[in-house]
Design a protein around this motif. Structure first.
Motif: not given
Length: 72
Positions: A27, A37-39, A17
């Motif tokens: 994470d 994943f991108h956040s 992430v």
């Protein structure tokens, strides 16, 4: 039943992430292959940059009351 290397390989964290603004690793996730994943991270600078790029001009509040900020 998994034994030996197959058991160890199943518990590896191949998923990442990432923050799209600063590219910090937020994470890791246990996945069966490499996945990204991108956040947004919790950095105020990253949140402000994301708000500017979305054209908001401000960082949206973490939580607001229902109906707050709505136009008629």
């Amino acid at each position: 039943m998994k034994t030996g290397q197959s058991a160890a390989a199943g518990s590896l964290h191949y998923g990442l992430v990432l923050c799209p603004s600063c590219n910090e690793i937020i994470d890791t996730l246990p996945t069966n292959r490499v996945k990204i994943f991108h956040s947004l991270c919790d950095s105020p600078a990253c949140r402000e940059a994301a708000a500017r790029s979305a054209g908001l001009g401000f960082a949206p509040p973490a939580s607001g009351a229902a109906g707050e900020g709505e136009r008629p």
